[in-house]
Design a protein around this motif. Structure first.
Motif, PDB file in Angstrom:
ATOM      1  N   LEU A 216     -59.727  22.640 -55.751  1.00 24.97           N
ATOM      2  CA  LEU A 216     -59.480  22.877 -54.416  1.00 24.97           C
ATOM      3  C   LEU A 216     -58.292  23.194 -53.995  1.00 24.97           C
ATOM      4  O   LEU A 216     -58.083  23.943 -53.275  1.00 24.97           O
ATOM      5  N   PRO A 217     -56.989  22.220 -54.191  1.00 22.64           N
ATOM      6  CA  PRO A 217     -55.900  22.387 -53.747  1.00 22.64           C
ATOM      7  C   PRO A 217     -55.296  23.886 -54.292  1.00 22.64           C
ATOM      8  O   PRO A 217     -54.565  24.580 -53.137  1.00 22.64           O
ATOM      9  N   ASP A 218     -55.471  24.348 -55.179  1.00 19.91           N
ATOM     10  CA  ASP A 218     -55.116  25.564 -55.798  1.00 19.91           C
ATOM     11  C   ASP A 218     -55.919  26.641 -54.640  1.00 19.91           C
ATOM     12  O   ASP A 218     -54.962  27.655 -54.439  1.00 19.91           O
ATOM     13  N   THR A 219     -57.002  26.630 -54.711  1.00 16.22           N
ATOM     14  CA  THR A 219     -57.563  27.604 -53.816  1.00 16.22           C
ATOM     15  C   THR A 219     -57.328  27.582 -52.392  1.00 16.22           C
ATOM     16  O   THR A 219     -57.136  28.770 -52.023  1.00 16.22           O
ATOM     17  N   LEU A 220     -56.928  26.365 -51.874  1.00 12.88           N
ATOM     18  CA  LEU A 220     -56.685  26.246 -50.573  1.00 12.88           C
ATOM     19  C   LEU A 220     -55.321  26.955 -50.262  1.00 12.88           C
ATOM     20  O   LEU A 220     -54.903  27.614 -49.228  1.00 12.88           O
ATOM     21  N   LEU A 221     -54.445  26.522 -51.489  1.00 13.79           N
ATOM     22  CA  LEU A 221     -53.023  27.196 -51.115  1.00 13.79           C
ATOM     23  C   LEU A 221     -52.786  28.637 -51.064  1.00 13.79           C
ATOM     24  O   LEU A 221     -52.196  29.243 -50.309  1.00 13.79           O
ATOM     25  N   ALA A 222     -53.933  29.056 -52.017  1.00 14.39           N
ATOM     26  CA  ALA A 222     -54.088  30.619 -52.134  1.00 14.39           C
ATOM     27  C   ALA A 222     -54.434  31.305 -50.836  1.00 14.39           C
ATOM     28  O   ALA A 222     -54.321  32.449 -50.696  1.00 14.39           O
TER      29      ALA A 222
ATOM     30  N   GLY B  98     -53.545  30.250 -48.065  1.00 14.79           N
ATOM     31  CA  GLY B  98     -52.640  29.849 -47.173  1.00 14.79           C
ATOM     32  C   GLY B  98     -52.623  28.566 -46.154  1.00 14.79           C
ATOM     33  O   GLY B  98     -52.017  28.411 -45.284  1.00 14.79           O
ATOM     34  N   VAL B  99     -53.617  27.666 -46.803  1.00 16.56           N
ATOM     35  CA  VAL B  99     -53.504  26.518 -46.022  1.00 16.56           C
ATOM     36  C   VAL B  99     -52.074  25.569 -46.417  1.00 16.56           C
ATOM     37  O   VAL B  99     -51.685  25.757 -47.531  1.00 16.56           O
ATOM     38  N   ASN B 100     -51.657  25.151 -45.382  1.00 13.98           N
ATOM     39  CA  ASN B 100     -50.720  24.437 -45.660  1.00 13.98           C
ATOM     40  C   ASN B 100     -50.611  22.853 -46.267  1.00 13.98           C
ATOM     41  O   ASN B 100     -50.725  22.066 -45.206  1.00 13.98           O
ATOM     42  N   ILE B 101     -50.935  22.813 -47.543  1.00 12.55           N
ATOM     43  CA  ILE B 101     -51.006  21.247 -47.894  1.00 12.55           C
ATOM     44  C   ILE B 101     -49.788  20.737 -48.093  1.00 12.55           C
ATOM     45  O   ILE B 101     -48.616  21.387 -49.035  1.00 12.55           O
ATOM     46  N   THR B 102     -49.449  19.530 -47.459  1.00 14.15           N
ATOM     47  CA  THR B 102     -48.326  18.923 -47.539  1.00 14.15           C
ATOM     48  C   THR B 102     -48.325  17.458 -48.364  1.00 14.15           C
ATOM     49  O   THR B 102     -47.363  17.080 -48.795  1.00 14.15           O
ATOM     50  N   ALA B 103     -49.517  17.003 -48.614  1.00 12.47           N
ATOM     51  CA  ALA B 103     -49.749  15.984 -49.819  1.00 12.47           C
ATOM     52  C   ALA B 103     -50.979  16.016 -50.450  1.00 12.47           C
ATOM     53  O   ALA B 103     -52.060  16.489 -49.754  1.00 12.47           O
ATOM     54  N   ILE B 104     -51.117  15.590 -51.629  1.00 15.00           N
ATOM     55  CA  ILE B 104     -52.228  15.263 -52.549  1.00 15.00           C
ATOM     56  C   ILE B 104     -52.480  13.851 -52.532  1.00 15.00           C
ATOM     57  O   ILE B 104     -51.427  13.345 -53.055  1.00 15.00           O
ATOM     58  N   PHE B 105     -53.434  13.340 -52.526  1.00 13.00           N
ATOM     59  CA  PHE B 105     -53.660  11.998 -52.851  1.00 13.00           C
ATOM     60  C   PHE B 105     -54.583  11.808 -54.043  1.00 13.00           C
ATOM     61  O   PHE B 105     -55.804  12.398 -53.984  1.00 13.00           O
ATOM     62  N   GLY B 106     -54.179  10.960 -55.002  1.00 10.19           N
ATOM     63  CA  GLY B 106     -54.949  10.897 -56.198  1.00 10.19           C
ATOM     64  C   GLY B 106     -55.426   9.426 -56.257  1.00 10.19           C
ATOM     65  O   GLY B 106     -54.908   8.483 -55.834  1.00 10.19           O
ATOM     66  N   PRO B 107     -57.048   9.413 -56.603  1.00 10.08           N
ATOM     67  CA  PRO B 107     -57.526   8.211 -56.654  1.00 10.08           C
ATOM     68  C   PRO B 107     -57.537   7.565 -57.938  1.00 10.08           C
ATOM     69  O   PRO B 107     -56.529   8.097 -58.661  1.00 10.08           O
ATOM     70  N   GLU B 108     -58.270   6.707 -58.377  1.00  8.98           N
ATOM     71  CA  GLU B 108     -58.275   6.301 -59.839  1.00  8.98           C
ATOM     72  C   GLU B 108     -58.270   7.251 -60.848  1.00  8.98           C
ATOM     73  O   GLU B 108     -58.864   8.123 -60.638  1.00  8.98           O
ATOM     74  N   HIS B 109     -57.464   7.408 -61.725  1.00  7.13           N
ATOM     75  CA  HIS B 109     -57.354   8.181 -62.891  1.00  7.13           C
ATOM     76  C   HIS B 109     -56.332   9.450 -62.393  1.00  7.13           C
ATOM     77  O   HIS B 109     -55.991  10.222 -63.229  1.00  7.13           O
ATOM     78  N   GLY B 110     -55.919   9.404 -60.972  1.00  7.67           N
ATOM     79  CA  GLY B 110     -55.067  10.452 -60.625  1.00  7.67           C
ATOM     80  C   GLY B 110     -55.587  11.561 -60.248  1.00  7.67           C
ATOM     81  O   GLY B 110     -56.757  11.885 -60.375  1.00  7.67           O
TER      82      GLY B 110
ATOM     83  N   LEU C 216     -62.144  26.118 -42.756  1.00 11.53           N
ATOM     84  CA  LEU C 216     -60.802  26.722 -42.699  1.00 11.53           C
ATOM     85  C   LEU C 216     -60.224  26.818 -41.297  1.00 11.53           C
ATOM     86  O   LEU C 216     -59.052  26.498 -41.116  1.00 11.53           O
ATOM     87  N   PRO C 217     -61.126  27.205 -40.392  1.00 12.28           N
ATOM     88  CA  PRO C 217     -60.368  27.122 -39.111  1.00 12.28           C
ATOM     89  C   PRO C 217     -60.024  25.717 -38.612  1.00 12.28           C
ATOM     90  O   PRO C 217     -59.103  25.765 -37.586  1.00 12.28           O
ATOM     91  N   LEU C 218     -60.489  24.809 -39.228  1.00 14.46           N
ATOM     92  CA  LEU C 218     -59.992  23.320 -38.664  1.00 14.46           C
ATOM     93  C   LEU C 218     -58.750  23.001 -39.153  1.00 14.46           C
ATOM     94  O   LEU C 218     -58.224  21.971 -38.961  1.00 14.46           O
TER      95      LEU C 218
END
Length: 421
Positions: A93-99, A101-113, A70-72
């Motif tokens: 993980l994205p839901d946890t990180l957003l909770a 306070g991490v500033n997620i600006t994009a989610i990248f989906g592989p095969e199957h989304g 998280l410090p990174l």
């Protein structure tokens, strides 16, 4: 996991969020030889596997070690490469990180989304995640490598996807392209490591350069014996990214893991790998995807059975693949397949060519047994050539042993965890 042209692994199952509809049980044809309890007459000859202890109580995946990474991410615009296996507990993980306070600006989906809802081989489109409102950018469609435009609002990339330890599982190909794009754009990559359920051994032929594809991008064996973090270090260290570039890589290791640890996945990596037994058989049975033999896609037991219409009707098991949510157009769709039920073989089989050799020898259509994609899976023409020539598994293994031995030595440089004995 392989693309649609190779009968790709199907839509992935979610623990959280909208889930794929479970595959409906397929009614098996009634026959004197058809028995769900049927097993091969003898086990394949392979090296003995270690016993299967429960995962140690202290095991903690990289994603759960927040204090390490998280410090990174503080003050950074973060892009996450994730799917439904990217969990901390039961939360994605994205839901946890957003909770946190991490500033997620994009989610990248592989095969199957991103949330694993797309069918096998389906083109994934860009969109928006309904739960978080964050933009989702596809890495399985027209673009498999993030473009400069896709990364313009990203300062750091976080990769957290569960692998199953085989060369043809395409999430490691996605990781390669993410690392390559990051090297191009000067973006750091953080890999949150996870155990390898098949990390207790190394086996199979090394991929030769002329057979490189999205289902095999690296000169590694079919069973590579690495976690995604270790493989990322190997890709970087061996300069396998385009132009010999290296990305700024940080791996957050798993705590309490060794390669002797037998790890049961908390989230199935796909409906076509529904249980630990299917995961253990995957390395052996996936080679059949380059033949006319079905591995049970379109049934309730994918990667636990094998059979084909061109096999003898005296084989002890039969089944008929039919479309289901996990495989909308399964190989041998609607055809009665004669073969074997491998559900009682145990999880310690390892990788073997026994079944492949046997099914070729007993095929009534040997000229059509191998498909054009077989070499993309084996990574070499030698396996096909030697099977056709009537060679034994021992002889075929001897052909790939020198290169495999060299790989084993190279692998030692990149291990993050105590090795199996």
């Amino acid at each position: 996991m392989i693309p649609n042209s190779l009968s790709a692994l199907c839509a992935l199952f979610l623990l959280q969020g909208p889930a794929c509809t479970p595959a409906r049980p397929t009614t098996l044809p009634t026959s004197a030889n058809n028995s769900a309890e049927a097993v091969p007459s003898s086990a394949p000859t392979v090296a003995a596997a270690p016993s299967t202890p429960a995962a140690p109580a202290g095991l903690q995946v990289g994603a759960a070690r927040f204090g390490e990474y998280l410090p990174l991410l503080q003050g950074k615009r973060v892009g996450v490469v994730v799917n439904q296996t990217s969990t901390v507990g039961r939360a994605l993980l994205p839901d946890t990180l957003l909770a946190k306070g991490v500033n997620i600006t994009a989610i990248f989906g592989p095969e199957h989304g991103f949330r694993g809802e797309a069918a096998d081989g389906a083109t994934i489109k860009d969109g928006k995640d309904e739960r978080t409102g964050k933009p989702v950018r596809s890495l399985y469609g027209a673009t498999k490598k993030p473009t400069a435009e896709m990364l313009q609002d990203v300062d750091v990339l976080v990769f957290d996807i569960q692998d199953v330890g085989t060369r043809f599982y395409t999430y490691i190909s996605t990781m390669h392209y993410v690392m390559e794009a990051a090297a191009d754009q000067g973006k750091p990559v953080i890999v949150l490591d996870r155990p390898n359920p098949n990390g207790w051994y190394v086996d199979g032929p090394i991929m030769e350069p002329q057979h490189k594809s999205f289902v095999g991008m690296h000169p590694i064996p079919i069973v590579h014996g690495l976690t995604v973090g270790e493989l990322a270090q190997m890709i970087n260290g061996e300069k396998w990214l385009a132009g010999g570039k290296q990305c700024q890589l940080t791996v957050i290791p798993v705590q309490g893991y060794t390669h002797a640890t037998r790890y049961e996945l908390p989230v199935r990596p796909s409906p076509n790998l529904p249980n630990p037994h299917a995961v253990s058989l995957y390395a052996t049975l996936c080679l059949f995807e380059g033949t006319d033999v079905s591995v049970g896609r379109g049934t309730e037991f994918p990667f636990e059975v094998i059979g084909a219409p061109t096999q003898p009707s005296t084989r002890p098991f039969s089944f008929t693949p039919k479309p289901n949510p996990g495989s909308t157009s399964p190989p041998q769709n609607g055809k009665l397949c004669y073969g074997e039920d491998l559900r009682k073989t145990g999880n310690d089989m390892g990788f073997t060519l026994r079944y492949l050799i046997d099914y070729y020898q007993k095929s009534s259509a040997k000229d059509k047994f191998f498909g054009k994609y077989f070499e993309q899976l084996t990574g070499t023409p030698t396996v096909r050539q030697m099977i056709i020539a009537g060679k034994s598994e021992k002889e075929i293994r001897q052909a790939w042993e020198p290169a495999l031995g060299q790989y084993k030595q190279m692998r030692k440089k990149y291990l993050l965890y105590p090795d199996f004995k």
